[in-house]
Design a protein around this motif. Structure first.
Motif, mmCIF file in Angstrom:
data_model
loop_
_atom_site.group_PDB
_atom_site.id
_atom_site.type_symbol
_atom_site.label_atom_id
_atom_site.label_comp_id
_atom_site.label_asym_id
_atom_site.label_seq_id
_atom_site.Cartn_x
_atom_site.Cartn_y
_atom_site.Cartn_z
ATOM 1 N N TYR A 123 28.637 10.627 37.175
ATOM 2 C CA TYR A 123 27.637 11.458 37.862
ATOM 3 C C TYR A 123 26.517 10.593 38.430
ATOM 4 O O TYR A 123 26.054 10.799 39.551
ATOM 5 N N ALA A 124 26.083 9.616 37.634
ATOM 6 C CA ALA A 124 24.930 8.816 38.054
ATOM 7 C C ALA A 124 25.254 7.947 39.268
ATOM 8 O O ALA A 124 24.480 7.903 40.219
ATOM 9 N N LEU A 148 16.231 -6.263 38.922
ATOM 10 C CA LEU A 148 16.680 -5.458 40.057
ATOM 11 C C LEU A 148 16.916 -6.322 41.290
ATOM 12 O O LEU A 148 17.854 -6.103 42.040
ATOM 13 N N TRP A 199 28.031 8.219 33.563
ATOM 14 C CA TRP A 199 27.935 7.152 34.563
ATOM 15 C C TRP A 199 28.513 7.601 35.893
ATOM 16 O O TRP A 199 28.007 7.255 36.960
ATOM 17 N N MET A 250 21.164 15.293 38.102
ATOM 18 C CA MET A 250 21.566 15.307 36.694
ATOM 19 C C MET A 250 20.506 15.947 35.812
ATOM 20 O O MET A 250 19.319 15.919 36.098
ATOM 21 N N ALA A 287 13.780 5.818 39.673
ATOM 22 C CA ALA A 287 15.121 5.625 39.146
ATOM 23 C C ALA A 287 15.583 6.788 38.288
ATOM 24 O O ALA A 287 15.982 6.629 37.137
ATOM 25 N N SER A 344 19.344 4.077 41.454
ATOM 26 C CA SER A 344 18.689 4.423 40.201
ATOM 27 C C SER A 344 19.603 4.120 39.030
ATOM 28 O O SER A 344 19.158 3.637 37.987
ATOM 29 N N ALA A 345 20.890 4.433 39.192
ATOM 30 C CA ALA A 345 21.820 4.196 38.098
ATOM 31 C C ALA A 345 21.820 2.721 37.734
ATOM 32 O O ALA A 345 21.739 2.350 36.571
ATOM 33 N N ARG A 346 21.863 1.882 38.766
ATOM 34 C CA ARG A 346 21.880 0.454 38.507
ATOM 35 C C ARG A 346 20.582 0.025 37.814
ATOM 36 O O ARG A 346 20.599 -0.762 36.874
ATOM 37 N N ALA A 347 19.483 0.613 38.270
ATOM 38 C CA ALA A 347 18.186 0.217 37.724
ATOM 39 C C ALA A 347 18.068 0.533 36.244
ATOM 40 O O ALA A 347 17.361 -0.153 35.519
ATOM 41 N N PRO A 402 20.038 -5.180 36.163
ATOM 42 C CA PRO A 402 19.078 -4.595 35.224
ATOM 43 C C PRO A 402 19.677 -4.440 33.829
ATOM 44 O O PRO A 402 18.968 -4.464 32.831
ATOM 45 N N ASN A 461 22.990 8.771 42.580
ATOM 46 C CA ASN A 461 21.988 7.823 43.042
ATOM 47 C C ASN A 461 22.323 6.438 42.494
ATOM 48 O O ASN A 461 21.826 6.053 41.429
#
Ligand SMILES: Nc1ncnc2c1ncn2[C@@H]1O[C@H](COP(=O)(O)OP(=O)(O)OP(=O)(O)O)[C@@H](O)[C@H]1O
Ligand SMILES: Nc1ncnc2c1ncn2[C@@H]1O[C@H](COP(=O)(O)OP(=O)(O)OP(=O)(O)O)[C@@H](O)[C@H]1O
Ligand SMILES: [Mg+2]
Ligand SMILES: [Mg+2]
Lengths: 271, 305, 355, 355, 271
Positions: D225-226, A68, D223, A109, A104, D233-236, A88, D230
């Motif tokens: 939506y993610a 991260l 993806w 969703m 995360a 968070s999506a990246r994480a 990540p 956020n």
């Protein structure tokens, strides 16, 4: 879930082999130096517990392992190769799955979409290929039930779950997708006794399946139940670094609490 | 004091009940809402509709493709006649054809003098923007203009560009500038800046009456001695012409364009008339200056000039 | 109550944490949100000084200031509103509405202009209140609600003006009672040497100073940041979210009214179609000045600098005498550069390490 | 590895939680994000059927559909982008840029129009890429970056067209090779009885269906939506945020190109100043259709209904023959009503309790 | 801090007098019924512990008390008067301060601004009156230090603090502003041993100062250290409702964990 762990674990893992090695790792956020000179090894089939005060740098440490944030100093070796994770995604591709302290999840969703986010089951590699939605819902529901969590509707936005329920989704997801290393940042913090027990069992099961586990907690009891190796951070540096054989629960507790303990506290509170 | 004068409304005249003739006529223009020029076209059309007992459906959109849809709208509504501006003749050809295919007579107004016949419009009422620009250019060139400034208050507008191009063809030193026509303060300070940047500007050609008022303010603020000429008229500009602050105004008599477009359709429908005898009917350019302003001034107050 | 432990808990208060750093003065300055915009403004200023000879005079500078002030005054309100997490797309047309109401009421009924100005103010505040009230009560995003108000006002401006005056512009009001005094307040100018200073510039400075004070030093400012940054949390700790947000909408419409008065008393007549499109200039000024589009971060002085950058760029291009067909292209490039410089300065300030 | 516990943890999997409720069919339908917009669309439709006689014909309906499709096609892309948490203010002018590039390249160099169309496509995709790339690399909000692109393209459209053709509109291309086939694809129409159906309506339906499929059923949709809901968070969890967002910007510019082609091949010439302002119509369509301005929530069918509501309202007012001065006011009221109905339906669906 | 507690506590509090009384409280979120038939009394000078599984409805319960959500069923009496809070402001005005599980801090704002948010110190009642910024910074820093937390810069945005540090700010704030009732939703979840100890001491000090305290936790040890009255929620209903005298730590633990406990777990994990 534990069967899942065995299913998904990398079959080539050999107990004791080093999966992640950090040497002299340091990290600054702008003018704030959050970590310095950290050495840490994550071995296959072992649980490494990272303990420490609030703000000691535990989360920062695992964010480096999980791609991260890049580190500023020192070297990070994964499977013997030195590298800096650019994202990540790369860490996940090395089989490293993480439960972040700030979770995360994407509030808007659905639960099942969050569970599979980033690792969707698709009917093919074609970008427009449909997802196996039925399977995904079923698996997400099953994995949560195994943790003792029944969400009212697997289609509800994850933002409407309680704090602990969200935590469970994040843990179930990491366990399901973690093939080589499982990193847990205070997984039991928001959990009830029952759920905490389940998470500890998972941790043990992951270890037994040969995964390397990094476990962050404030609870020395929890740590001592599963840990093979203990590291205590203080103000960004290492304050203790010992194997299970070299340290007892008492010493651990004393080191963490700086002398205070619940029993002592109970005298002080006069109960 | 300067409030409303209690006048009897003499602009309306008598008039018939709308639709008493049984005809519905659609007028479609490329008006940008809120422009005084178009307001006069509309007034003329409404007066004609009233006089002849016609129901008038007016609609407008500055975007050519949307104007085309509005013409299609009129065809769908099965009106008896269509009057439309043809500023972008190529873009409107298809829709005009749809109208003529549906046996709806079409007349052109304001713009499109060269193409209206090709498109199948029966008659045309208006001036030619390039010709109007050219005659303005000729007149100021004759008065000694070396370096006029042509003010475009709506970027990319075909008709405004045509006026400036016309002016430039007669007065080659003409330079263009873009201003934000929706904000008087911004128009004023932009012109002020331009006058400060280039002191050799000796004429300002504005393309709409309200912009001319801003140009006067800018001229004063910049201490420039440039002369102001403008297209179109309104009560304030007429006053300025009388006072000699504005040299002249080029009036293409929008009220007449609107009035004739509707009347001609009415006469065509009722009586088969063909006004202009196959040739465009020119409503301008007519110069309004000190020589004729006294006659015109009263009409500007009723919004008909 | 005698049981209260008065000794601090046994954990002795720790001394300064070992890795605590103190930032040097230069870093503390660099970290202020408006500094990035300021650096960008200075760069653009120098750029035009070099490339546009006509730009190098006091007159030009004050023309730029005037132009910036007419955007900047409303932009201050829009900036506050955006820090508070909302948009107002009706901020452009309301300036015209304000002027039209004043002008037409007085012209039609033959009233003193002061009465009309006050009626117009009340009306504008009411519009702002309605915007805010609808946003808060329905939960529909302000972008949509004020888009609706924008359309409604735009239509009403035209429709009512046409009904009242028979044309699409308002009548000249310069002969009606009260004109002189109102013009003094809203659109007079005075000379300092060769330079004309418009009173809007003074007003602009006052409004910016007031907004800066409110944001940084008052409780209300704290609430504005909070409702923009996280309205749920703000509500949970007792911030009156609804009241704060409605107040912000009313602030915007107050400042819109103010500029409407300026335009009316400077130009005497108004085109009913004017003002459209300015709402985005206000938003641009706010964002170029470092305001976060998503709310919760920003600064009044930054917004003022943003308005100044916009005014300077749009006039600077004219002073430089560049091809007007490319006007928008130049403007776009300048804005992007301003934002990039702003960002770069901000990065510098957090990345530099002291000690 | 033989140590692996294969029995589930001792806590027996609980059965369905006692307070778990199953929603009835009607509620499940009501809960879909596009239903609110649909109800609003139907109400407005019925309203115009009643109040505008000219509206009651197949021809009118298909004119409305045509008008909606020209907004709706780009709005699909803009909707996806907004779900992905970004704006594109250059989506309006890029339609004109696309047409101008095609038309002027072919006219100037005497090329086949197909070559020009493909060059134009490459150019538009490049613009989309640059938008996305700058947004992701600099961290500047997309509102600002695309505002810059908007200005630059607007200026370049005008400047280049003036340079090349000497006027502000492009030359007629209907005589150049390839016109007939391209016109077939982008702007033909066919008759069903008295009704003219434009091919853009078919394309619109196709694009909406494709977008709906992508959003609901593919990984890419997840993806989108993610990254909108956020991005951190999506990246994480390993979502390729940068790639997804750049792809969305390119989708918008692809659809902008598509409509640019339609306009060019329907009208043969283009005015360089056109397209400005349409970017907001796309955003309006998306938001009226239930897309969240802050990203992470929305739906392709909703966006299509939003475009339909907008097209129907703006033409319905004309069909009804209402005073054009009030046009915008009517439009504003209609939009507010549409949004309110949408909201009301959504509230109904969550408040109603089953069992 | 504890001195602060005494300073700020309402002087009129009499031990044992009921501050909040809930009867038959129920709450639904749309189609989801999160609580039903809850009876609960918060008495001055007592700590009421609310325990229960994840998703049992604990947070929902306290959100009703603190005015964040209105209840659907039953009655809520505060100081003997029946009412429904329209906003958290009203609850605060009754001296009820809350630490929310999801914290209620504004990430972008400075630590000291967050500390005083909603209860700023101003130089006068005039809306444009300046805040006493120096005092506010000093107090915020002092109160945090008393908890053993030193933030690097009281001016840094609270979003850059570690999870536990943010938790401490929220607790310190509630303690500082809570005059009659203090509600803590899992305050110790993210805290280290040392900080947890401090929070428990605060809880005890608040009780001793005569405040009514509602304490939510998953840790039966923590609960038993400070609790006077225990309520266990299960699926939105009450599963246990007893005074300290009627229940032992063992029973509490068993009830909460459903039979599992750490010691048992430790056997199971084979350590
Ligand atoms: N994004 C950031 N920017 C600036 N400082 C940061 C950032 N993230 C963390 N820090 C600082 O780095 C230090 C270490 O933070 P970290 O989150 O790693 O602590 P931690 O050990 O996980 O604490 P906790 O137990 O409370 O979660 C803290 O002082 C924190 O304020
Ligand atoms: N805003 C909401 N909308 C819909 N459902 C909600 C909402 N908030 C909570 N719930 C549901 O209500 C139930 C109770 O939630 P609550 O947060 O009160 O649990 P909790 O006991 O605090 O759990 P934890 O220990 O995990 O924090 C949960 O099933 C949750 O999914
Ligand atoms: Mg942490
Ligand atoms: Mg909770």
């Amino acid at each position: 879930m534990t069967d899942t762990l065995a299913d998904h674990a990398d079959a080539g893992l050999r107990r004791g082999e080093p999966l992640i090695e950090m040497t002299g790792i340091g990290k600054s956020y702008g003018a704030i130096r959050a970590l310095r000179g950290i050495n840490l090894r994550v071995n296959a089939g072992e649980v490494t517990c990272v303990l420490g005060d609030n703000g000691a740098g535990k989360s920062t440490l695992i964010k480096i392992m999980s791609g991260l944030h890049p580190h500023n100093e020192g070297s990070l070796k994964v499977d013997g190769k030195e590298l800096t994770f650019a994202s990540p995604r790369e860490a996940l591709d090395h089989g490293i799955a993480t439960v972040y302290q700030d979770l995360a999840v994407v509030s808007l969703m659905e639960v099942w979409r969050n569970f599979f986010l980033g690792s969707e089951l698709t009917a093919g590699r074609f970008p427009l290929a449909g997802m196996k939605i039925k399977d995904m819902k079923r698996i997400a529901d099953e994995e949560l039930r195994k943790m003792g969590i029944v969400v009212k509707d697997i289609n509800q936005p994850i933002g409407t779950l309680s704090g602990g329920q969200r935590q469970c989704v994040a843990i179930a997801r990491a366990v399901y997708f973690g093939a080589r290393v499982l990193i847990l940042d205070e997984p039991t913090a928001a959990l009830g006794v029952k759920q905490s027990g389940v998470v500890l069992k998972y941790t043990a099961a992951a270890r037994d399946a040969g995964l390397g586990v990094v476990f962050i907690t404030h609870n020395p009891h929890h740590a001592y139940l599963v840990g093979d190796h203990f590291i205590i951070l203080k103000l960004g540096g290492t304050a203790l670094d010992k194997n299970r054989s070299e340290v007892g629960l008492d010493e651990l507790t004393t080191q963490m609490a700086g002398g205070d303990e619940l029993t002592e506290l109970s005298h002080e509170l006069g109960r | 004091d300067g409030g409303r004068q209690e006048t009897t409304d003499n602009s309306g005249g008598g008039g018939n009940a709308p639709g008493s003739s049984g005809y519905t006529i659609a007028m479609i223009t490329h008006e940008t809402p809120g422009d005084t020029f178009w307001d006069k076209i509309k007034s003329g059309a409404q007066q004609a509709a009233k006089d002849e007992g016609v129901t008038l459906k007016y609609s407008n959109d500055p975007d050519a493709s949307k104007q085309a849809v509005l013409i299609q709208n009129a065809v769908d509504s099965k009106v008896n006649g269509i009057a439309t501006t043809l500023v972008t003749p190529d873009a409107l050809a298809g829709s005009v054809k749809a109208a003529t295919d549906a046996k709806i007579p079409v007349v052109g107004l304001n713009a499109g003098i060269d193409q209206y016949q090709k498109l199948g419009a029966l008659m045309y009422f208006g001036s030619d923007e390039t010709v109007a620009g050219t005659s303005a250019g000729e007149r100021i060139a004759a008065a000694g203009a070396k370096h006029p400034l042509c003010v475009i208050h709506q970027a990319g507008s075909v008709s405004l560009e045509a006026r400036c191009a016309g002016a430039k063809s007669a007065a080659p030193g003409t330079e263009n500038i873009q201003v934000n026509g929706a904000d008087d303060s911004s128009v004023t300070s932009t012109l002020q800046a331009k006058l400060a940047q280039d002191k050799s500007i000796d004429y300002i050609i504005t393309l709409g009456a309200p912009i001319a008022l801003d140009a006067l303010k800018a001229k004063d603020a910049a201490g420039s001695s440039a002369k102001v000429v403008t297209f179109d008229l309104n009560a304030e500009i007429a006053q300025q012409v009388q006072d000699g602050k504005v040299e002249f105004s080029i009036d293409q008599q929008p009220y007449v364009q609107g009035y004739l477009a509707v009347s001609s359709l009415y006469l065509y429908l009722k009586n088969g008339n063909d006004i202009g005898g196959g040739k465009p009917v020119l409503t301008g350019p007519s110069f309004v200056d000190k020589t004729n302003i006294d006659k015109i001034l009263p009409f500007t107050k009723t919004n008909t000039r | 109550m005698t049981h209260v432990q008065t000794s601090p808990p046994s954990t002795a208060p720790p001394s300064d944490s070992a890795n605590r750093v103190t930032l040097g003065l230069s870093n503390r300055i660099l970290a202020r949100p408006e500094v990035g915009a300021l650096v960008a403004a200075i760069l653009i200023f120098v750029f035009f000084l070099v490339s546009a000879p006509a730009f190098r005079s006091g007159e030009s500078f004050f023309t730029v200031l005037y132009q910036s002030s007419t955007i900047g005054i409303v932009a201050v309100g829009v900036g506050l509103l955006m820090i508070g997490g909302e948009f107002d797309l009706s901020a452009g047309v309301i300036t015209t509405t304000a002027g039209l109401v004043n002008s037409m009421v007085c012209w039609y009924f033959g009233m003193n202009l002061w009465v009309g100005a006050i009626l117009s103010l009340v009306f504008c505040l009411f519009i702002g209140f309605v915007n805010g009230f609808l946003v808060m009560k329905t939960g529909i995003p302000s972008f949509l609600i004020t888009l609706g108000t924008f359309f409604v006002l735009q239509g009403a401006n035209l429709g009512v003006t046409k009904l009242v005056t028979g044309s699409v512009s308002s009548a000249d009001i310069s002969q009606i009672d009260g004109f002189a005094s109102l013009q003094k307040i809203f659109s007079s100018s005075f000379k300092i040497g060769p330079v004309t200073v418009w009173i809007t510039v003074i007003w602009w400075i006052l409004f910016v100073a007031l907004a800066a004070w409110i944001l940084q030093r008052t409780r209300t400012g704290n609430w504005i940041y909070a409702v923009g940054g996280n309205p749920d949390s703000a509500r949970a700790v007792g911030v009156p979210v609804i009241r704060t947000k409605i107040g912000l909408f009313m602030t915007v419409s107050f400042l819109g009214w103010f500029i409407g008065m300026h335009t009316l008393y400077r130009f005497n007549t108004l085109q009913a179609g004017n003002g459209v499109g300015n709402e985005f200039l206000y938003i641009i000024a706010a964002v170029v000045g470092g305001t976060l589009l998503t709310g919760g971060y920003g600064n009044a002085i930054g917004v003022a600098i943003g308005a100044f950058i916009f005014g300077m760029t749009s006039l600077g291009i004219v002073y430089a005498g560049w091809d007007p067909n490319w006007f928008k292209a130049f403007l776009g490039v300048m804005l992007l550069l301003a934002v990039l410089v702003n960002l770069y300065v901000k990065r510098m300030s957090t990345a530099r390490k002291v000690g």
